[in-house]
Motif scaffolding. Structure first.
Motif, PDB file in Angstrom:
ATOM      1  N   GLN A  22       0.804  -1.213   0.000  1.00 26.18           N
ATOM      2  CA  GLN A  22       0.000   0.000   0.000  1.00 26.18           C
ATOM      3  C   GLN A  22       0.845   1.275   0.000  1.00 26.18           C
ATOM      4  N   GLU A  45      -9.317   4.014 -10.931  1.00 27.83           N
ATOM      5  CA  GLU A  45      -9.345   4.828  -9.725  1.00 27.83           C
ATOM      6  C   GLU A  45     -10.680   4.644  -9.015  1.00 27.83           C
ATOM      7  N   ALA A  46     -10.779   5.172  -7.807  1.00 30.78           N
ATOM      8  CA  ALA A  46     -12.008   5.062  -7.026  1.00 30.78           C
ATOM      9  C   ALA A  46     -13.181   5.642  -7.798  1.00 30.78           C
ATOM     10  N   GLY A  63      -6.625   1.153  -7.994  1.00 28.35           N
ATOM     11  CA  GLY A  63      -5.594   1.959  -7.370  1.00 28.35           C
ATOM     12  C   GLY A  63      -5.883   2.328  -5.937  1.00 28.35           C
ATOM     13  N   ASP A  64      -7.131   2.703  -5.637  1.00 28.98           N
ATOM     14  CA  ASP A  64      -7.466   3.150  -4.292  1.00 28.98           C
ATOM     15  C   ASP A  64      -7.491   1.994  -3.302  1.00 28.98           C
ATOM     16  N   LEU A  65      -7.687   0.787  -3.806  1.00 30.22           N
ATOM     17  CA  LEU A  65      -7.695  -0.389  -2.947  1.00 30.22           C
ATOM     18  C   LEU A  65      -6.320  -1.047  -2.853  1.00 30.22           C
ATOM     19  N   ASN A 261     -15.290  -0.643  -4.899  1.00 34.57           N
ATOM     20  CA  ASN A 261     -14.518   0.504  -5.355  1.00 34.57           C
ATOM     21  C   ASN A 261     -15.438   1.659  -5.762  1.00 34.57           C
ATOM     22  N   ASP A 265     -16.406   5.480  -3.361  1.00 38.73           N
ATOM     23  CA  ASP A 265     -16.196   6.838  -3.863  1.00 38.73           C
ATOM     24  C   ASP A 265     -17.468   7.682  -3.821  1.00 38.73           C
ATOM     25  N   ARG A 296      -9.990  -0.014   3.922  1.00 34.65           N
ATOM     26  CA  ARG A 296     -10.015   1.228   3.152  1.00 34.65           C
ATOM     27  C   ARG A 296     -11.390   1.904   3.276  1.00 34.65           C
ATOM     28  N   CYS A 297     -12.430   1.100   3.277  1.00 34.37           N
ATOM     29  CA  CYS A 297     -13.770   1.662   3.436  1.00 34.37           C
ATOM     30  C   CYS A 297     -13.931   2.307   4.807  1.00 34.37           C
ATOM     31  N   ARG A 300     -12.498   5.597   4.886  1.00 36.22           N
ATOM     32  CA  ARG A 300     -13.280   6.545   4.103  1.00 36.22           C
ATOM     33  C   ARG A 300     -14.662   6.796   4.706  1.00 36.22           C
TER      34      ARG A 300
END
Length: 433
Positions: A22, A45-46, A63-65, A261, A265, A296-297, A300
């Motif tokens: 990461q 991307e997200a 990418g975001d994950l 993903n 977003d 990741r969630c 966010r």
């Protein structure tokens, strides 16, 4: 699952899921290219979709994950991929991509057998199930235990989680339903879907199955439905729909990650509800891929709730919480019956390191929306999960500035204690604030 505890009917796509470092995902991609000859077809991307790239068989990077879905490899290239992952510090791990399910379709052919996935329970339900899987009459009280329910005004599930006792409605909170899509023309749901997208190649977001529509209705159905009693928990929440399972109730890990993903977003989305999964064996660990996505969630400001699974055949055959619900950062939801006993199909917390049940929701004889504008009664941990998702939305409405971790703490701390083992019910029955 076979008697030796090994899951049967596990289906793989031939692709691999690779967890990138990461802190330096670029180094991981370079290692895949130089060590295994894997080139990236698309970098997502997200909020974007990888549907077309996955359909064409190329390697996709979320990418975001920090997760790569590597195109199918065989023979020497597969060995090179495995060796590269094992030797490179830039690659954290790899897993073969699975196909996860909503339910098994042979209900009419084998009504007394275990239903794989998350739609219909069996055991003591068999006598009340028609060939099409619809429960013929509502439950009031089973075995003379527990409360007796009248569903004239609201379903037993809404009463049990106290959704009928709160002024909270979920207004301003987005709930993402990752499932088989939705009947957006349903009179109860037509004005409620804020955004939708399909991640199933060749299929629109319309629900040709029914499972996703049922789950969406339980989580977010209206206070005053067109027909029958109230059945939706967060009756004013915004519905976001990611179709990650096909009209046959199947979807690859890549499709599901694509949906996560996308949902991650969406700023208004605070809850991601996944009534899907796949069986795991006793002693199996959790998926590091889904754990990365769930973490990741959380960062966010989004909470993932997932069905614990229907693999058990109680009282003689208990099976462990399925994937991805068995991840530490995913809330695993078991199912109870109207008499507050554990549902016979509900999986148990048998594996370590996050493989427990976190809490339970109503999951037997649950009335909700169905495709083609209809309604249906179904059973499964799939039905329990959106009850929890709806209550989570109510908590977000009440605590709009809370972190996702704080919401999880409130959710666990506000449950109703049941006379059930923690391995079956976790903290207990989810309760509306």
């Amino acid at each position: 699952m076979a008697d030796d505890g090994v899951p049967k009917h596990v289906e793989y796509t031939g692709r691999y899921l690779v967890l990138l470092d990461q802190d330096d995902p670029g180094a991981g991609l370079e290692a895949l290219s130089s060590g295994a000859g894997v080139s990236v077809a698309e970098h997502v991307e997200a909020g974007e979709s990888a549907t077309q790239a996955l359909r064409q068989g190329g390697t996709v990077v979320f990418g975001d994950l920090g997760i790569a879905v590597v195109e199918a490899v065989e023979g020497d290239q597969r060995l090179a991929l495995e060796a590269t992952v094992a030797s490179s510090r830039a690659l954290v791990g790899a897993e073969p991509e699975r196909v996860l399910h909503a339910y098994k379709k042979d209900v009419a052919a084998h009504p007394a057998e275990y239903f794989e996935g998350y739609l219909h329970g069996v055991a003591d339900l068999v006598e009340r199930v028609r060939g099409d899987g619809q429960i013929t009459r509502p439950l009031t009280r089973a075995g003379g235990r527990g409360p007796q329910w009248s569903e004239d005004q609201a379903t037993w599930g809404l009463q049990a989680v106290l959704a009928t006792e709160t002024a909270l409605t979920g207004r301003g909170v987005g709930v993402a339903i990752l499932d088989t899509g939705i009947d957006a023309a349903h009179p109860d749901l037509a004005a409620r879907v804020k955004q939708s997208a399909s991640f199933v190649p060749g299929q629109a977001v319309d629900d040709g199955h029914g499972h996703g529509t049922h789950c969406a209705g339980t989580a977010c159905g209206p206070r005053n439905p067109a027909t029958g009693p109230r059945y939706g928990v967060a009756c004013e929440a915004d519905i976001y729909v990611a179709k990650v399972l096909s009209d046959q109730g199947r979807g690859s890990d890549g499709q599901i990650l694509d949906g996560i993903n996308w949902a991650m977003d969406r700023a208004d989305v605070r809850v991601i509800s996944m009534s899907l999964g796949g069986a795991v064996a006793l002693g199996d660990g959790f998926s590091r891929i889904y754990e990365r996505a769930a973490r990741r969630c959380l960062k966010r400001g989004k909470v993932i709730v997932a069905a614990a699974g229907n693999e058990s055949r109680r009282p003689l055959d208990l099976r462990p919480v399925s994937t991805p619900a068995n991840c530490p950062s995913v809330l695993a939801v078991g199912a109870i019956a109207p008499d507050f006993t554990i549902a016979p199909f509900s999986c148990a917390g048998m594996n370590p390191n996050g493989g427990g049940v976190d809490l339970v929701g109503p999951g037997v004889d649950v009335l909700s929306t169905w495709r083609d504008g209809g309604y249906r009664r179904l059973s499964g941990t799939s039905m329990a999960t959106p009850h929890v998702a709806g209550v989570t939305a109510l908590l977000w409405e009440q605590n709009p500035n809370a972190t996702a971790a704080q919401i999880v703490t409130l959710l666990r701390g506000g449950t109703r204690e049941l006379v059930l083992p923690a391995s079956d019910a976790g903290r207990g029955l989810v309760q509306a604030p």
